[in-house]
Design a protein around this motif. Structure first.
Motif, PDB file in Angstrom:
ATOM      1  N   GLU A 192       0.824  -1.354  -0.042  1.00 43.91           N
ATOM      2  CA  GLU A 192      -0.193   0.045   0.063  1.00 43.91           C
ATOM      3  C   GLU A 192       0.935   1.407   0.015  1.00 43.91           C
ATOM      4  O   GLU A 192       0.319   2.401  -0.170  1.00 43.91           O
ATOM      5  N   THR A 193       2.217   1.152   0.088  1.00 47.53           N
ATOM      6  CA  THR A 193       3.048   2.172   0.252  1.00 47.53           C
ATOM      7  C   THR A 193       2.945   2.959  -1.362  1.00 47.53           C
ATOM      8  O   THR A 193       3.218   2.265  -2.263  1.00 47.53           O
ATOM      9  N   GLU A 194       2.986   4.474  -1.266  1.00 46.33           N
ATOM     10  CA  GLU A 194       2.793   4.957  -2.444  1.00 46.33           C
ATOM     11  C   GLU A 194       4.225   5.559  -2.867  1.00 46.33           C
ATOM     12  O   GLU A 194       4.988   6.045  -2.116  1.00 46.33           O
ATOM     13  N   LEU A 195       4.333   5.872  -4.489  1.00 46.57           N
ATOM     14  CA  LEU A 195       5.387   6.364  -5.088  1.00 46.57           C
ATOM     15  C   LEU A 195       4.841   7.152  -6.046  1.00 46.57           C
ATOM     16  O   LEU A 195       3.845   6.779  -6.853  1.00 46.57           O
ATOM     17  N   ASP A 196       5.615   8.015  -6.473  1.00 39.48           N
ATOM     18  CA  ASP A 196       5.323   8.866  -7.590  1.00 39.48           C
ATOM     19  C   ASP A 196       5.312   7.923  -8.770  1.00 39.48           C
ATOM     20  O   ASP A 196       6.006   7.006  -8.936  1.00 39.48           O
ATOM     21  N   LYS A 197       4.112   8.334  -9.836  1.00 30.30           N
ATOM     22  CA  LYS A 197       4.099   7.482 -10.909  1.00 30.30           C
ATOM     23  C   LYS A 197       5.111   7.358 -12.003  1.00 30.30           C
ATOM     24  O   LYS A 197       5.506   6.372 -12.544  1.00 30.30           O
ATOM     25  N   ASN A 198       6.080   8.738 -11.982  1.00 32.61           N
ATOM     26  CA  ASN A 198       7.117   8.409 -12.958  1.00 32.61           C
ATOM     27  C   ASN A 198       8.128   7.831 -12.406  1.00 32.61           C
ATOM     28  O   ASN A 198       8.973   6.978 -12.952  1.00 32.61           O
ATOM     29  N   ILE A 199       8.289   7.764 -10.991  1.00 29.41           N
ATOM     30  CA  ILE A 199       9.551   6.640 -10.399  1.00 29.41           C
ATOM     31  C   ILE A 199       9.041   5.298 -10.580  1.00 29.41           C
ATOM     32  O   ILE A 199       9.719   4.542 -10.814  1.00 29.41           O
ATOM     33  N   MET A 200       7.723   4.972 -10.420  1.00 32.81           N
ATOM     34  CA  MET A 200       7.402   3.870 -10.464  1.00 32.81           C
ATOM     35  C   MET A 200       7.552   3.108 -11.812  1.00 32.81           C
ATOM     36  O   MET A 200       7.937   1.999 -12.014  1.00 32.81           O
ATOM     37  N   GLU A 201       7.486   4.229 -13.020  1.00 33.26           N
ATOM     38  CA  GLU A 201       7.427   3.713 -14.301  1.00 33.26           C
ATOM     39  C   GLU A 201       9.191   3.258 -14.357  1.00 33.26           C
ATOM     40  O   GLU A 201       9.380   2.255 -15.080  1.00 33.26           O
ATOM     41  N   GLY A 202      10.080   3.911 -13.775  1.00 38.52           N
ATOM     42  CA  GLY A 202      11.498   3.841 -14.066  1.00 38.52           C
ATOM     43  C   GLY A 202      11.902   2.472 -13.091  1.00 38.52           C
ATOM     44  O   GLY A 202      13.027   2.070 -13.264  1.00 38.52           O
ATOM     45  N   LEU A 203      11.163   2.151 -12.120  1.00 37.04           N
ATOM     46  CA  LEU A 203      11.401   1.083 -11.276  1.00 37.04           C
ATOM     47  C   LEU A 203      10.922  -0.204 -11.709  1.00 37.04           C
ATOM     48  O   LEU A 203      11.488  -1.496 -11.421  1.00 37.04           O
ATOM     49  N   SER A 204      10.161  -0.337 -12.623  1.00 37.18           N
ATOM     50  CA  SER A 204       9.405  -1.680 -13.200  1.00 37.18           C
ATOM     51  C   SER A 204      10.507  -2.666 -13.654  1.00 37.18           C
ATOM     52  O   SER A 204      10.636  -3.634 -13.220  1.00 37.18           O
ATOM     53  N   ASP A 205      11.452  -2.064 -14.604  1.00 37.99           N
ATOM     54  CA  ASP A 205      12.372  -2.991 -15.321  1.00 37.99           C
ATOM     55  C   ASP A 205      13.290  -3.492 -14.279  1.00 37.99           C
ATOM     56  O   ASP A 205      13.989  -4.742 -14.564  1.00 37.99           O
ATOM     57  N   PRO A 206      13.845  -2.553 -13.543  1.00 39.74           N
ATOM     58  CA  PRO A 206      14.914  -3.009 -12.531  1.00 39.74           C
ATOM     59  C   PRO A 206      14.228  -4.158 -11.582  1.00 39.74           C
ATOM     60  O   PRO A 206      15.064  -5.223 -11.128  1.00 39.74           O
ATOM     61  N   LEU A 207      13.263  -4.180 -10.959  1.00 42.28           N
ATOM     62  CA  LEU A 207      12.758  -5.057 -10.162  1.00 42.28           C
ATOM     63  C   LEU A 207      12.528  -6.368 -10.835  1.00 42.28           C
ATOM     64  O   LEU A 207      12.454  -7.502 -10.243  1.00 42.28           O
ATOM     65  N   GLY A 209      23.071  -6.377 -17.115  1.00 41.97           N
ATOM     66  CA  GLY A 209      21.835  -6.456 -16.105  1.00 41.97           C
ATOM     67  C   GLY A 209      22.066  -5.553 -14.809  1.00 41.97           C
ATOM     68  O   GLY A 209      21.410  -4.503 -14.602  1.00 41.97           O
ATOM     69  N   MET A 210      22.785  -6.171 -14.010  1.00 43.25           N
ATOM     70  CA  MET A 210      22.748  -5.465 -12.443  1.00 43.25           C
ATOM     71  C   MET A 210      23.556  -3.962 -12.812  1.00 43.25           C
ATOM     72  O   MET A 210      23.106  -3.099 -11.994  1.00 43.25           O
ATOM     73  N   ASP A 211      24.107  -3.790 -13.638  1.00 40.34           N
ATOM     74  CA  ASP A 211      24.837  -2.476 -13.743  1.00 40.34           C
ATOM     75  C   ASP A 211      23.907  -1.713 -14.433  1.00 40.34           C
ATOM     76  O   ASP A 211      23.610  -0.230 -14.080  1.00 40.34           O
ATOM     77  N   VAL A 212      23.159  -2.111 -15.387  1.00 39.33           N
ATOM     78  CA  VAL A 212      21.927  -1.439 -15.786  1.00 39.33           C
ATOM     79  C   VAL A 212      20.812  -1.005 -14.814  1.00 39.33           C
ATOM     80  O   VAL A 212      20.139   0.153 -14.550  1.00 39.33           O
ATOM     81  N   VAL A 213      20.437  -2.102 -14.025  1.00 42.64           N
ATOM     82  CA  VAL A 213      19.742  -1.969 -12.724  1.00 42.64           C
ATOM     83  C   VAL A 213      20.095  -0.795 -11.952  1.00 42.64           C
ATOM     84  O   VAL A 213      19.309   0.146 -11.439  1.00 42.64           O
ATOM     85  N   LYS A 214      21.620  -0.798 -11.594  1.00 43.59           N
ATOM     86  CA  LYS A 214      22.108   0.364 -10.772  1.00 43.59           C
ATOM     87  C   LYS A 214      21.630   1.840 -11.444  1.00 43.59           C
ATOM     88  O   LYS A 214      21.447   2.839 -10.856  1.00 43.59           O
ATOM     89  N   ARG A 215      22.079   1.761 -12.817  1.00 46.58           N
ATOM     90  CA  ARG A 215      21.878   3.065 -13.476  1.00 46.58           C
ATOM     91  C   ARG A 215      20.379   3.562 -13.434  1.00 46.58           C
ATOM     92  O   ARG A 215      20.247   4.665 -13.634  1.00 46.58           O
ATOM     93  N   ARG A 216      19.677   2.501 -13.843  1.00 44.61           N
ATOM     94  CA  ARG A 216      18.303   2.893 -13.731  1.00 44.61           C
ATOM     95  C   ARG A 216      17.780   3.478 -12.418  1.00 44.61           C
ATOM     96  O   ARG A 216      16.933   4.470 -12.378  1.00 44.61           O
ATOM     97  N   ILE A 217      18.267   2.886 -11.287  1.00 38.91           N
ATOM     98  CA  ILE A 217      17.796   3.362  -9.901  1.00 38.91           C
ATOM     99  C   ILE A 217      18.378   4.771  -9.865  1.00 38.91           C
ATOM    100  O   ILE A 217      17.756   5.644  -8.988  1.00 38.91           O
ATOM    101  N   SER A 218      19.845   5.029 -10.289  1.00 38.99           N
ATOM    102  CA  SER A 218      20.336   6.363 -10.140  1.00 38.99           C
ATOM    103  C   SER A 218      19.664   7.279 -11.023  1.00 38.99           C
ATOM    104  O   SER A 218      19.428   8.560 -10.540  1.00 38.99           O
ATOM    105  N   ASP A 219      19.016   7.036 -11.962  1.00 36.19           N
ATOM    106  CA  ASP A 219      18.337   7.877 -12.763  1.00 36.19           C
ATOM    107  C   ASP A 219      17.167   8.426 -12.192  1.00 36.19           C
ATOM    108  O   ASP A 219      16.720   9.603 -12.650  1.00 36.19           O
TER     109      ASP A 219
END
Length: 673
Positions: free
Chosen positions: A381-396, A497-507
């Motif tokens: 139920e924790t909420e996030l900005d929809k723009n952050i959520m869009e960027g978080l989908s692929d890393p997860l 993969g994991m380097d891309v994950v970190k870069r996407r999280i940093s973005d």
């Protein structure tokens, strides 16, 4: 029609996602009647909407798919793994039909035909006979005991007065009848009372319908199955000689077309003299509305511009002798802050919106790898900005894919280690301050630090003599091209993969950490800001230039007199008896060593440690409206964006995580706690 198609696709996607969520829950609870009812209800709604908006291929496929769950509801069939597998495949196919339109390529036609065959086979196993199914022009099978011709049916449909109270719409059912064949609809309006006595929440109309179709009686009754208990319904077969075209009926005639707006274009006898209509409808309170995300983005942009103008007004008022102007500026600041907070809340979505695709990923990959995995969520139920959520989908997705492929062992291997057959993956989310934390834990075999170290030495990333802690060794998995997989698979192991994950999280201005124990499991923690549009920052000056430090990273500020304990060799400063590493931003940005005058130091948090940033001056708190820098500044890793100050100048927003990480790596300062 374009607007209609967009609305239809949005609603159809929600219905398909709802079915997928119920089916995933059903895997652990086959006999839950509530879940079966949810699937059937969503299917029936999807079929009706598809018929209404002219998506006949989707409507026909859903009609026969729906029959399986109708048999399950009635107890004629039991849910099974086979039915669930076919159901998931059917949902994927429906999603493709909805998003890509009804023009199928050869591969999609074959998939449509194969799934239709499979659905018919499942239905036939129950001994139930269904009408013919159209599978896109390549296949047409009939499972009926005899061939039926075109028959005409006379239908009398009179909804109860309270028909509208649960959201039912008689025109939707009439339009579905039109999809079955040639249809003539006659509206009976003689029961409508005068305007003064009319209750606009009640249904006074009834319809006589003449339908010529190849469908049987049961197919017609199926359209009324949810409203039979609150309607008067009569269906009679008419001989061809008594066709509706030859009948004269003394009522208003409505021609039904495939366009849903045809119903809305029909002028109702109640459309005249509606002076009291608004007063009557005031009690119909709308609790929520659907808003396109583009409108929310535009709202946030306007709020951001307002915050910038408010800052400029505040600067002008500060240097103006007009006390009234200062009062107006302060009041505007209060209102704009409340407006900003309300606009932010509209853009926040619960993390639960991301759960269903992740559950489906776990299910499909576990099935393909012959593993037994239980996916558990907490705090969604924790909420996030929809723009952050869009960027978080692929890393997860990638993190969970790695947990399934590399982390969770096969059932036999887990039993030998004394673990349960089922592996577990836990997604836990919670909010702390202005940040949201997401943890992905698995109870698999973990990551062996020695294996990573040997691989890093072999690749020349570190030297054999370097003495790194386990935490530092585990952080190497985020380096580009680093992988410990023995074999390359379709799922992972290609070193990307994991380097891309970190870069996407940093973005999205996030941080990622990893903790693992051999044969115990791995935990990956992600720290994210709640929003990225507007931040509270600390405005500082460095070499007469303006910079903003995110306030969420700041621990405290100190003034440093000349001669204070600055160890220039190890870059260590002592504050309140505590040694912390420091970075002189004057030197870092302009390569100028200048400690002649008094400096100020901003203590920030980096990876649970304190680091000092030496600046020329701390100006004060500032609300920064973040703006992207553009493609020419992509290599400036230390800067996450820019903002406009009240005086019209540009201030760069520091990315303190990248700045600190690069400096500490350059100085080889790993051991400070």
């Amino acid at each position: 029609m374009e607007v209609i198609d967009v609305k239809y696709k949005e609603e159809a996607t929600e219905l398909i996602e709802g079915m997928e969520k119920s089916l995933l829950a059903m895997e652990d609870n086959f006999d839950n009647p509530g879940l079966i009812e949810d699937v059937f209800r969503n299917m029936h709604t999807l079929k009706g909407n598809s018929s209404m908006f002219g998506f006949k291929l989707v409507a026909d496929f859903t009609h026969h798919f729906e029959s399986i769950y109708d048999l399950i509801r009635s107890g004629e069939m039991k849910i099974s793994k086979e039915i669930l597998n076919v159901s998931f495949a059917a949902l994927d196919h429906l999603s493709s039909l909805v998003n890509n339109g009804q023009t199928l390529n050869e591969k999609e036609k074959q998939s449509h035909a194969n799934l239709s065959k499979k659905v018919i086979e499942i239905i036939s196993q129950s001994g139930n006979k269904q009408a013919d199914i159209d599978t896109g022009g390549n296949l047409q099978e009939k499972i009926i005991s005899h061939e039926t011709g075109r028959n005409t049916w006379q239908i009398f449909f009179q909804p109860a007065e309270n028909f509208f109270l649960n959201g039912s719409n008689p025109l939707t059912i009439i339009n579905e009848l039109h999809q079955l064949g040639e249809c003539k609809v006659i509206a009976k309006t003689d029961e409508i009372p005068s305007l003064e006595k009319c209750d606009f929440d009640k249904c006074y109309m009834s319809w006589e319908i003449l339908l010529t179709t190849t469908k049987d009686l049961q197919s017609i009754r199926d359209l009324f199955k949810f409203v039979q208990h609150k309607s008067k319904l009569e269906i009679h077969e008419v001989s061809p000689g008594n066709s509706s075209a030859d009948s004269e009926v003394p009522y208003s005639e409505i021609t039904v077309t495939g366009d849903a707006h045809a119903f809305n274009s029909v002028e109702s006898p109640l459309s005249h003299g509606t002076e009291n209509h608004n007063a009557v409808n005031k009690k119909n309170v709308i609790s929520s509305i659907r808003v396109p995300s583009l409108r929310l983005d535009n709202l946030m942009n306007l709020v951001s511009e307002l915050m910038t103008l408010q800052a400029k007004l505040g600067t002008l008022a500060e240097y103006s002798p007009n006390a009234e102007l200062l009062s107006v500026s302060e009041n505007l600041e209060k209102i704009s802050t409340r407006l900003r907070d309300n606009a932010f809340s509209m853009c926040l979505l619960p993390i639960e919106n991301m759960v269903t695709p992740l559950q489906r990923l776990v299910r499909d990959l576990a099935l393909g790898l012959n593993k037994e995995i239980q996916f558990i969520t907490d705090g969604t139920e924790t909420e996030l900005d929809k723009n952050i959520m869009e960027g978080l989908s692929d890393p997860l997705m990638h993190i969970i894919r790695n947990s399934i492929d590399h982390g969770i062992e096969e059932p036999e291997a887990r039993l030998k280690l004394g673990k349960p057959r089922h592996g577990k993956i836990l997604l836990n989310a919670y909010c702390a301050g202005t940040n949201v934390y997401i943890e992905i834990q698995d109870d698999g075999k973990g990551i062996d630090p020695e294996k990573i170290k040997k691989k890093a030495i072999a690749k020349g990333i570190i030297g054999p003599e370097e003495n790194l802690s386990n935490k530092e060794i585990l952080s190497l998995v985020f380096l580009p091209g680093f992988s410990t997989a023995e074999q390359v698979s379709e799922i992972s192991g290609r070193g990307v993969g994991m380097d891309v994950v970190k870069r996407r999280i940093s973005d999205i201005r996030g941080q990622i950490k990893i903790h693992s124990e051999v044969n115990v499991g791995t935990t990956i923690s992600i720290k994210l800001p709640i929003t990225v549009s507007v931040i509270d920052g600390l405005l500082v000056k460095i070499n007469d230039a303006d910079f903003v430090i995110p306030l969420s990273a700041v621990e405290r500020c100190h003034e440093i007199p000349v001669g204070h304990q600055l160890n220039r060799f190890t870059n260590i400063i002592v504050l309140d008896g505590e040694q912390i590493p420091f970075i002189s931003l004057t030197e870092e940005f302009d390569d100028i060593e200048n400690f002649a005058s008094s400096k100020e130091i901003v203590v920030i948090y980096y990876d649970e440690r304190k680091v000092g940033l030496i600046v020329d001056q701390v100006v004060g708190k500032f609300q920064a409206v973040l703006k992207p820098l553009g493609k020419y500044f992509l290599k400036m890793d230390n800067i996450s964006g820019a903002t406009i100050l009240g005086n019209g100048k540009i201030a760069l927003v520091l990315d303190t995580n990248n700045l600190t990480e690069q400096f500490l790596n350059k100085k080889s300062v790993y051991s400070f706690k």
